[in-house]
Write an enzyme that holds these catalytic residues in place. Sequence first.
Site, short mmCIF file in Angstrom:
data_model
loop_
_atom_site.label_atom_id
_atom_site.label_comp_id
_atom_site.label_asym_id
_atom_site.label_seq_id
_atom_site.Cartn_x
_atom_site.Cartn_y
_atom_site.Cartn_z
N PHE A 133 0.83 -1.20 0.00
CA PHE A 133 0.00 0.00 0.00
C PHE A 133 0.87 1.26 0.00
CE2 PHE A 133 -3.16 -2.90 1.82
CZ PHE A 133 -4.36 -2.43 1.28
N ASP A 134 0.46 2.22 -0.80
CA ASP A 134 0.95 3.58 -0.66
C ASP A 134 0.27 4.15 0.59
OD1 ASP A 134 2.06 6.14 -1.37
OD2 ASP A 134 0.12 6.68 -2.23
N LEU A 135 0.71 5.32 1.06
CA LEU A 135 0.10 5.91 2.26
C LEU A 135 -0.77 7.12 1.92
CD1 LEU A 135 -0.23 6.02 5.32
CD2 LEU A 135 1.92 7.29 5.46
N ASP A 136 -0.15 8.21 1.51
CA ASP A 136 -0.90 9.43 1.19
C ASP A 136 -1.78 9.22 -0.03
OD1 ASP A 136 0.33 10.96 3.26
OD2 ASP A 136 2.11 11.20 2.01
N ILE A 175 -0.77 -1.00 -4.49
CA ILE A 175 -1.99 -0.21 -4.46
C ILE A 175 -1.62 1.25 -4.18
CG2 ILE A 175 -4.23 0.13 -3.35
CD1 ILE A 175 -3.94 -2.86 -2.43
#
Length: 214
Positions: free
Chosen positions: A8-11, A165
């Site tokens: 996963f990306d965060l922002d 993602i």
Amino acid sequence: MSKQYILFDLDGTITDSGLGITKSVQYALRAMGIEEENLEALKVFIGPPLKESFMEFYHMTEEDAKKAVEKYREYYKEKGIFENQLYDGIIELLKDLKQEKKTILLATSKPEVFANQILEYFNIRQYFDYVAGAELHGPRNEKLDVMKYAMELAGIEDVKKAIMIGDRKFDMESAKELGMEGIGVLFGFGDKEELQKAGATYLVEVPSEIKELV
């Protein structure tokens, strides 16, 4: 499809961090003698490495861009990091993936120290098996390098078992370069055209759709 490793990306993927990031950029620009009242215009800073963004969008020298990054972090670590919120459905998604014994990784261009702080703040750190972020003062800050680091942490040898993602072209382009499939999320800061052009394998409009693809 059945993927074991979910990156996963965060922002713009886990959290809607637009307000905190843009206000931090605004603070940094003001410190450099530049007034920018339109926070919407500063959303281009969400995703890519900060130094390069200051150089690209405000034509700073590398030396000035480094100073701007320090000013950005001055505001961000005290206030901006908390001007942030989880997207609806993210906690439910993480719980479901965990129940299915998926290996969940965070791969973000945000400094790792801040990434961990955000996950702890929202009480979701326990869902992530590994957290890979940028270095505050090191060479690892490009998304591709962060994703390679995440793969090393988790011991991923077969990229076909992993999926990325994220909401920006940097996520999809890096996944493609690694031979990994990518899910582009349309609820973040990128748009459909950007994600498709960057090679997203799938597009989703809400977090719950992710579960059906992994």
